[in-house]
Write an enzyme that holds these catalytic residues in place. Structure first.
Site, PDB file in Angstrom:
ATOM      1  CG  ASP A 176       1.264  -2.952  49.440  1.00 24.77           C
ATOM      2  OD1 ASP A 176       1.007  -2.991  48.232  1.00 24.77           O
ATOM      3  OD2 ASP A 176       1.601  -1.918  50.046  1.00 24.77           O
TER       4      ASP A 176
HETATM    5  C1  GLC Z   1       0.119   0.554  53.372  1.00 24.19           C
HETATM    6  C2  GLC Z   1       0.360   0.985  51.958  1.00 24.19           C
HETATM    7  C3  GLC Z   1      -0.902   0.890  51.141  1.00 24.19           C
HETATM    8  C4  GLC Z   1      -1.523  -0.464  51.265  1.00 24.19           C
HETATM    9  C5  GLC Z   1      -1.709  -0.843  52.717  1.00 24.19           C
HETATM   10  C6  GLC Z   1      -2.202  -2.258  52.882  1.00 24.19           C
HETATM   11  O1  GLC Z   1      -0.700   1.468  54.033  1.00 24.19           O
HETATM   12  O2  GLC Z   1       0.846   2.295  51.901  1.00 24.19           O
HETATM   13  O3  GLC Z   1      -0.629   1.153  49.790  1.00 24.19           O
HETATM   14  O4  GLC Z   1      -2.749  -0.458  50.587  1.00 24.19           O
HETATM   15  O5  GLC Z   1      -0.492  -0.726  53.400  1.00 24.19           O
HETATM   16  O6  GLC Z   1      -1.236  -3.212  52.550  1.00 24.19           O
HETATM   17  C1  GLC Z   2       2.632  -1.817  52.988  1.00 23.34           C
HETATM   18  C2  GLC Z   2       2.184  -2.693  54.101  1.00 23.34           C
HETATM   19  C3  GLC Z   2       3.316  -3.359  54.769  1.00 23.34           C
HETATM   20  C4  GLC Z   2       4.221  -4.014  53.764  1.00 23.34           C
HETATM   21  C5  GLC Z   2       4.674  -3.000  52.748  1.00 23.34           C
HETATM   22  C6  GLC Z   2       5.561  -3.575  51.722  1.00 23.34           C
HETATM   23  O1  GLC Z   2       3.167  -0.669  53.505  1.00 23.34           O
HETATM   24  O2  GLC Z   2       1.442  -1.992  55.061  1.00 23.34           O
HETATM   25  O3  GLC Z   2       2.865  -4.272  55.720  1.00 23.34           O
HETATM   26  O4  GLC Z   2       5.314  -4.582  54.401  1.00 23.34           O
HETATM   27  O5  GLC Z   2       3.564  -2.423  52.133  1.00 23.34           O
HETATM   28  O6  GLC Z   2       6.040  -2.592  50.864  1.00 23.34           O
END
Ligand code: GLC
Ligand code: GLC
Length: 827
Positions: free
Chosen positions: A490
């Site tokens: 993300d």
């Molecule tokens: C969090 C989010 C997931 C994403 C991951 C890496 O676990 O829920 O959707 O792939 O972060 O950013």
């Molecule tokens: C996922 C990631 C996190 C980020 C978030 C944003 O959960 O793990 O680091 O801040 O997405 O929505």
């Protein structure tokens, strides 16, 4: 250092002190009514949607922490205490919390009085039940007062935390002290107008008193630990009118030495038909027949116990689908109990409600929920099917996806952004896993809307086709997939150059170069594109399959030509077309995601060779995973990339906003470690794979609980990485794709028993530390008893004997329902 221990017989984790480094929680409920409960009784309840239907209140960011839950105060001849230690914090002579599968049992004892609280959500009920037993362990007769306490939330959890100018005037309750099954407090805020649901907090005895007004109960300027009513030992009979409604009952048993009394408390959610809300419309009295029926089902301890027994039997049944017996008790307890349990919780919650997720911010994620299916589908395939249809219905006509949908409405929305170009391919992953588990190809013919619009409905197979086509049609200069807002990570936001404090990296896309490409999506496409081709083939569409395979092959070539950095796979090309994840950079040289995923997809695997001079050249897959070992592996797991970024790289997005070593910036992101674990098994290096597995798996980290700090029975999303001051400290326990992926890694690849299209594949790669084990797998109605004798020699593959007959290859053909198939595997 430990703060408890596993009880493998009862499938419980036993916390033996209140003083854990953080609240260690559990989940109650797996259908519609859910509760979070910490080892200190903290937490809250909701019906289906943690944001829209919050029953009780919890304050995140509160000081002191974890105050807000279901509490039972004891007033014993002037001595006031709580068996959950919080909120009164009086020292206890004995304390124990047993977190089990869908229930939590908390016992506290002080001054010759023992209180045991058993909390669970009965199957089929929209209620949390608490069976509370008070025992006089002293030598004299006692007349304690037991006082229950829950604080109601005003339904919409976001509004409840923000809109005080209105909310402090709207609370309404009704009280029924002489109800048909005991005493009850009804929470009915907004019931007069547009709501047709109410909550009840009741006890199956006539209470000596009640309270419904929080300020009366606590007293001005007090905390819950000094609450006035428990101190007085007498309920005030308060009626809430606005302000803060609560539910509380007091009971005053007389207990001879050794004598016990048991009560059942119920916190329930009820709905009435919109046009039949009232028992007495003129006087606006709620029709409580639903509540009375509910309370009637828990009127006696026998009824409560029967419901509890049914819950335990339910879990025994669920967990019988996959079970291992090995020489390693930590492995067995993770595989047989805790990892599967966490898969159920992540399936139910997605990423909405935990002690790190407020239940307000996020609904069900498209990407997350599809991955959750991978670890859940064997437990209750029918629910997986329903979930697939719900998710697919939010897909957009061009194959792309809303990033999330709300469980109550099942409608997709843009609230946390859309346009994550990995999203569509996860649908293929989820459907393929379902098909292999069940063989139920009828799902491919189900008519499912696009964008929740029935007029746009088409088959599930067509949904998969659009997922596949989306990647094909969105490629950049190197023929690699465009990343869009981000891919699985993300925080890799290559089209968002943000300088505004607080601006969301996920919803902002202020560059549109059409250049930034993702090697992760490329590898994902090779893996799931091939699965799409297999589905098409089995559907009798060889031309579609062949065309898909040509696209997959083109992508594989593009990865090898444009995605190889020399010792590992690149991560991406940025907005300017510069490589990300290259040795030429000073930081972020190597990233974990493409290494694990490319090898899982088979990219660069079959290339090992011997040169004319006789030296062997390893495959690129092996070189990439060797680089991972050298540069990313730590004692606490593999970090996401190295070195972590020490400055803000505006062209990379959120990733470099995190201090080095945390989250996506060099943290150990446990979700992607299993991709490397699986990759190592693909290369036949089971010993390494199992070594990596143990570094992040909670049962193996139990002995360092003072470092790890979160629950030793479930995975956390992240463990702080090498560059962090608190290397080894976990965060974001419970709701993470780590659960599903580690279950896939351990059950399907380390232990090696996985559903194939036509049979059960038996292909263990776990190295020499687990020399022999047996697995029981129930699939498509047949039971497979598999005994493995494992030399652990690198590269060796199992030779199988099925019902006494040796077979070629490693796939045991699916047997008829009811059959018992005995397999021996030697390697
Ligand atoms: C969090 C989010 C997931 C994403 C991951 C890496 O676990 O829920 O959707 O792939 O972060 O950013
Ligand atoms: C996922 C990631 C996190 C980020 C978030 C944003 O959960 O793990 O680091 O801040 O997405 O929505």
């Amino acid at each position: 250092m430990r703060f408890g221990h596993f009880d493998d017989e009862t499938r419980e984790y036993v916390v033996t002190t209140p003083h854990t480094p953080a609240p260690w929680i559990n989940y109650l409920g797996s259908e519609r009514f859910f509760s979070l409960v910490s080892h200190l009784g903290g937490g809250y309840s909701f019906y289906r949607d943690a944001r829209m239907r919050r029953l009780t209140r919890y304050r995140y960011n509160n000081v002191p922490g974890d105050v807000g839950g279901r509490y039972f105060f004891v007033h014993d001849a002037g001595d006031v205490w709580t068996p959950t230690w919080l909120p009164v914090k009086a020292d206890l002579d004995h304390f124990e919390t047993r977190h089990g599968l869908g229930y939590t049992r908390i016992t506290g004892e002080r001054g010759g009085l023992r209180v045991e609280q058993l909390h669970f959500v009965p199957l089929g009920e929209d209620a949390e039940v608490a069976r509370v037993t008070v025992t006089n362990t002293s030598a004299a007769t006692k007349t304690p007062t037991l006082i229950s306490y829950v604080e109601f939330a005003l339904w919409n959890a976001h509004d409840d935390q923000t809109n005080y100018q209105r909310n402090l005037s709207i609370a309404e309750v009704e009280v029924e002290q002489d109800g048909p099954h005991g005493s009850a407090v009804y929470h009915r805020t907004e019931y007069r107008e547009r709501r047709n649901h109410y909550a009840v907090h009741a006890v199956n005895a006539r209470a000596a008193g009640f309270d419904t007004d929080r300020d009366t109960f606590i007293g001005a300027y007090n905390g819950l630990g000094e609450a006035a009513v428990p101190r007085a030992g007498v309920s005030a009979g308060s009626i809430a009118s606005g302000w803060y409604p609560i539910g509380s009952h007091s009971l005053t048993p007389t207990l001879a030495p050794g004598q016990s009394v048991t009560y059942t408390f119920v916190l329930g959610y009820l709905e009435n038909p919109v046009d039949a809300k009232w028992a007495d419309a003129a006087h606006q009295v709620v029709d409580k027949r639903g509540a009375h029926a509910l309370l009637g089902r828990f009127a006696t301890t026998e009824q409560t116990d029967a419901a509890f027994d049914a819950l335990r039997a339910h879990w025994t049944g669920l967990l019988s689908t996959y079970a291992v017996t090995s020489t390693d008790p930590k492995l067995d307890r993770m595989v047989n109990v805790w990892n599967q349990y966490q898969c159920m919780v992540t399936f139910n919650m997605s990423r909405s409600a935990s002690y790190f997720e407020t239940g307000i911010g996020r609904g069900m994620g498209f990407r997350d929920s599809n991955q959750d299916l991978l670890g859940f589908v064997h437990l209750i395939p029918e629910r997986a099917r329903e979930r697939i249809l719900d998710i697919a219905a939010t897909q957009l006509p061009d194959g792309s996806a809303y990033h999330q949908y709300q469980p109550l409405t099942k409608r997709g929305n843009d609230d946390v952004g859309s346009g994550f170009n990995d999203d569509p391919l996860w649908l293929i992953a989820g459907v393929a896993a379902y098909l292999k588990e069940t063989g139920d190809v009828s799902i491919l013919d189900e008519q499912v809307p696009f964008d929740n619009d029935d007029a746009l409905a088409d088959t599930v197979f067509e949904h998969l086709t659009r997922s596949f086509r989306f990647t094909v049609d969105h490629r950049g200069p190197h023929g690699l997939p465009l990343i869009g807002r981000a891919d699985w990570n993300d925080c890799l936001n290559l089209n968002c150059f943000s300088t505004e404090p607080g601006e969301s990296f996920q919803t902002t896309e202020n560059q549109s170069g059409g250049v930034a490409e993702s090697l992760f999506i490329a590898a994902q496409f090779v893996l799931y594109g091939e699965q799409y081709a297999q589905i098409a083939e089995r559907r009798g569409l060889p031309d579609v399959a062949a065309a898909a395979r040509a696209e997959v092959e083109a992508m594989r070539v593009a990865v090898l030509e444009h995605g190889w950095d020399g010792r590992w796979f690149l991560r991406a090309y940025d907005f300017f077309g510069h490589p990300v994840g290259t040795d030429a950079d000073t930081e972020g040289k190597i990233w974990i995601e493409p290494q694990g995923f490319a090898v899982m997809a088979g990219i660069g695997v079959d290339e090992a060779g011997t040169s004319d001079s006789g030296t062997t050249t390893p495959s690129r897959a092996a070189v990439a995973l060797d680089s991972v070992r050298e540069l990313l592996a730590t004692d606490h797991g593999m970090v996401l990339q190295a070195p972590a970024y020490t400055t803000y790289r505006i062209e990379l997005g959120e990733v470099s906003t995190y201090p080095p070593g945390y989250k996506e910036n060099g943290g150990i992101f446990c979700h992607n470690n299993p991709w490397v674990i699986i990759g190592e098994t693909v290369l036949g290096r089971g010993e390494r794979a199992f070594d990596y597995y143990r570094r992040i798996t909670p049962a193996y980290r139990e002995d360092i609980s003072e470092v790890h700090r979160q629950e030793p029975y479930v995975y956390a999303q992240m463990i702080a990485g090498r560059e962090a001051a608190r290397h080894g400290e976990a965060k974001n326990s419970w709701l993470t794709g780590t659960a599903a992926w580690n279950f896939v890694a351990v059950s399907q690849h380390l232990l090696g028993v996985r559903p194939g299209w036509d049979g059960l594949v038996v292909d263990p790669q776990i190295g020499p530390d687990v020399p022999e084990f047996t697995i029981r797998r129930v699939i498509r109605g047949a039971t497979y008893e598999i005994a493995v004798a494992n030399s652990g020699a690198p590269g060796s593959r199992a030779r199988l004997v099925v019902d006494g007959v040796p077979i070629e290859g490693n796939e045991v053909p699916y047997a008829a329902p009811g059959a018992v198939v005995r397999v021996t595997a030697v390697l």
